[in-house]
Design an enzyme around this catalytic site. Structure first.
Site, PDB file in Angstrom:
ATOM      1  CB  SER A 139      48.222  36.967  54.165  1.00  0.00           C
ATOM      2  OG  SER A 139      48.789  37.500  55.119  1.00  0.00           O
ATOM      3  CE1 TYR A 152      43.698  40.204  56.225  1.00  0.00           C
ATOM      4  CE2 TYR A 152      45.559  38.701  57.015  1.00  0.00           C
ATOM      5  CZ  TYR A 152      45.158  39.371  56.311  1.00  0.00           C
ATOM      6  OH  TYR A 152      45.816  40.055  55.135  1.00  0.00           O
TER       7      TYR A 152
HETATM    8  P1  NAD Z   1      43.391  47.856  50.914  1.00  0.00           P
HETATM    9  O1  NAD Z   1      42.459  48.234  51.852  1.00  0.00           O
HETATM   10  O2  NAD Z   1      44.241  48.871  50.291  1.00  0.00           O
HETATM   11  O3  NAD Z   1      42.511  46.973  49.729  1.00  0.00           O
HETATM   12  C1  NAD Z   1      41.604  46.278  49.825  1.00  0.00           C
HETATM   13  C2  NAD Z   1      40.455  46.190  48.624  1.00  0.00           C
HETATM   14  O4  NAD Z   1      39.218  45.540  49.072  1.00  0.00           O
HETATM   15  C3  NAD Z   1      39.979  47.889  48.507  1.00  0.00           C
HETATM   16  O5  NAD Z   1      39.802  47.975  47.132  1.00  0.00           O
HETATM   17  C4  NAD Z   1      38.714  47.855  49.164  1.00  0.00           C
HETATM   18  O6  NAD Z   1      37.905  48.556  48.582  1.00  0.00           O
HETATM   19  C5  NAD Z   1      38.136  46.299  48.964  1.00  0.00           C
HETATM   20  N1  NAD Z   1      37.260  45.604  49.658  1.00  0.00           N
HETATM   21  C6  NAD Z   1      36.851  45.762  50.889  1.00  0.00           C
HETATM   22  N2  NAD Z   1      35.660  45.188  51.141  1.00  0.00           N
HETATM   23  C7  NAD Z   1      35.052  44.732  50.194  1.00  0.00           C
HETATM   24  C8  NAD Z   1      34.002  44.537  49.754  1.00  0.00           C
HETATM   25  N3  NAD Z   1      32.837  44.045  50.563  1.00  0.00           N
HETATM   26  N4  NAD Z   1      33.452  44.010  48.711  1.00  0.00           N
HETATM   27  C9  NAD Z   1      34.399  44.394  47.262  1.00  0.00           C
HETATM   28  N5  NAD Z   1      35.537  45.005  47.752  1.00  0.00           N
HETATM   29  C10 NAD Z   1      35.965  45.357  49.191  1.00  0.00           C
HETATM   30  O7  NAD Z   1      44.163  46.742  51.366  1.00  0.00           O
HETATM   31  P2  NAD Z   1      45.645  45.958  50.733  1.00  0.00           P
HETATM   32  O8  NAD Z   1      46.538  45.801  51.804  1.00  0.00           O
HETATM   33  O9  NAD Z   1      45.632  46.250  49.366  1.00  0.00           O
HETATM   34  O10 NAD Z   1      44.764  44.374  50.477  1.00  0.00           O
HETATM   35  C11 NAD Z   1      44.552  43.528  49.564  1.00  0.00           C
HETATM   36  C12 NAD Z   1      44.676  42.454  49.768  1.00  0.00           C
HETATM   37  O11 NAD Z   1      45.839  41.929  50.041  1.00  0.00           O
HETATM   38  C13 NAD Z   1      43.661  41.873  51.025  1.00  0.00           C
HETATM   39  O12 NAD Z   1      42.972  40.346  50.806  1.00  0.00           O
HETATM   40  C14 NAD Z   1      44.518  41.641  52.213  1.00  0.00           C
HETATM   41  O13 NAD Z   1      44.115  40.803  53.024  1.00  0.00           O
HETATM   42  C15 NAD Z   1      45.890  41.269  51.402  1.00  0.00           C
HETATM   43  N6  NAD Z   1      47.162  41.361  52.234  1.00  0.00           N
HETATM   44  C16 NAD Z   1      47.654  42.575  52.350  1.00  0.00           C
HETATM   45  C17 NAD Z   1      48.944  42.751  52.915  1.00  0.00           C
HETATM   46  C18 NAD Z   1      49.326  44.204  53.340  1.00  0.00           C
HETATM   47  O14 NAD Z   1      50.400  44.313  54.085  1.00  0.00           O
HETATM   48  N7  NAD Z   1      48.580  45.211  52.918  1.00  0.00           N
HETATM   49  C19 NAD Z   1      49.518  41.737  53.341  1.00  0.00           C
HETATM   50  C20 NAD Z   1      49.062  40.362  53.075  1.00  0.00           C
HETATM   51  C21 NAD Z   1      47.845  40.231  52.568  1.00  0.00           C
END
Ligand code: NAD
Length: 257
Positions: A139, A152
């Site tokens: 991130s 985080y």
């Molecule tokens: P999201 O909530 O749509 O996806 C998260 C995924 O992780 C989902 O598929 C969820 O089911 C899965 N998950 C959660 N707990 C779990 C567990 N215990 N075991 C297995 N799977 C699990 O969110 P996202 O925004 O797509 O996030 C995906 C990644 O991207 C994360 O690591 C997040 O930190 C990172 N990220 C997101 C953003 C953003 O703005 N959306 C920015 C930077 C980084």
């Protein structure tokens, strides 16, 4: 480019960035393994849809990334892993003194420790194949900090550090490891924060997105899951064979500030 014949495991891929990455890898020809902790018909249907749309093999394997044994079993059950995308992640926002210990533990386990367990099982498979790509979804918070996101930010900085060590231990073996650092991407994780922010700032949706949420993202635009997927596909290409142990920001300029 084609990733035909490669098998990709994407953790946390039944929604958001993980699903977007899986789609782009499948579009490039890779067989994909989707994952989350649930085991519903609709999770398996996501894999069936990808298989049909892109003519690849796709499977959904339920495994809870907060549990060491399930992280390891995911890769073992897949049986093959050429591309490992450690993407599963959760968030909790709270001041340090009020931060619930169980939330701290869960964020560290899912966002950081899971990558250690999956990578530990995947690397011998990659070494045997003489080729491998590990992409860790960190991130902008793996490079910078924000208040109230202690677990985080700590976990994501850890992911960046772990990616560097993985790169050093695999250098010269046909394997690379990098961390992708997204800024704000409009996914369910971010969508869930909008109503609270609207209430807190007494603003409509558009204003809260531009003035509050994207305040640190100079482009004032969300990155998309397709752009994240495209970045991962690039890291899997021959052009990226010497890119290892580094970060790629997809953050509209956030970390340039
Ligand atoms: P999201 O909530 O749509 O996806 C998260 C995924 O992780 C989902 O598929 C969820 O089911 C899965 N998950 C959660 N707990 C779990 C567990 N215990 N075991 C297995 N799977 C699990 O969110 P996202 O925004 O797509 O996030 C995906 C990644 O991207 C994360 O690591 C997040 O930190 C990172 N990220 C997101 C953003 C953003 O703005 N959306 C920015 C930077 C980084």
């Amino acid at each position: 480019m084609t990733l035909k014949g490669k098998t990709a495991i994407i953790t946390g891929s039944n929604s958001g960035i993980g699903l977007g990455v899986a789609r782009e890898l499948a579009r490039a020809g890779a067989d994909v393994i989707l994952n989350s902790f649930t085991d519903r018909a609709e999770d398996h249907a996501l894999a069936a849809d990808l298989a049909q749309e892109f003519g690849v093999t796709a499977r959904y394997i339920a495994a809870d990334m907060s549990k060491a044994a399930e992280c390891r079993a995911l890769v073992e059950q897949a049986g093959r892993c050429d591309i490992l995308v450690n993407n599963a992640g959760i968030q909790h926002v709270s001041a340090i003194e009020d931060f619930p210990t169980e939330k701290w533990d869960a964020i560290l386990a899912i966002n950081l420790t899971s990558a250690f367990h999956t990578t530990a099982v995947a690397l011998p498979m990659m070494r045997k194949a003489g080729w491998g790509r590990v992409v860790n979804v960190a991130s902008a918070h793996g490079l910078t900090a924000s208040p109230y996101k202690s677990a985080y930010v700590a976990a994501k900085h850890g992911v960046v550090g772990f990616s560097k060590v993985t790169a050093l231990e695999t250098a010269g073996q046909g394997i690379t490891c990098n961390a992708v650092c997204p800024g704000y991407v409009l996914t369910p994780l971010v969508e869930a924060q909008i109503p609270d922010q609207m209430k807190k700032h007494d603003m409509d949706r558009e204003t809260v997105i531009k003035k509050v949420m994207l305040e640190r993202q100079p482009s004032r635009e969300f990155a998309t899951v397709e752009q994240l997927g495209g970045t991962v596909v690039f890291l899997c290409s021959d052009a990226a064979a010497q890119i290892t142990g580094t970060t790629i920001s997809v953050d509209g300029g956030w970390t340039a500030l």
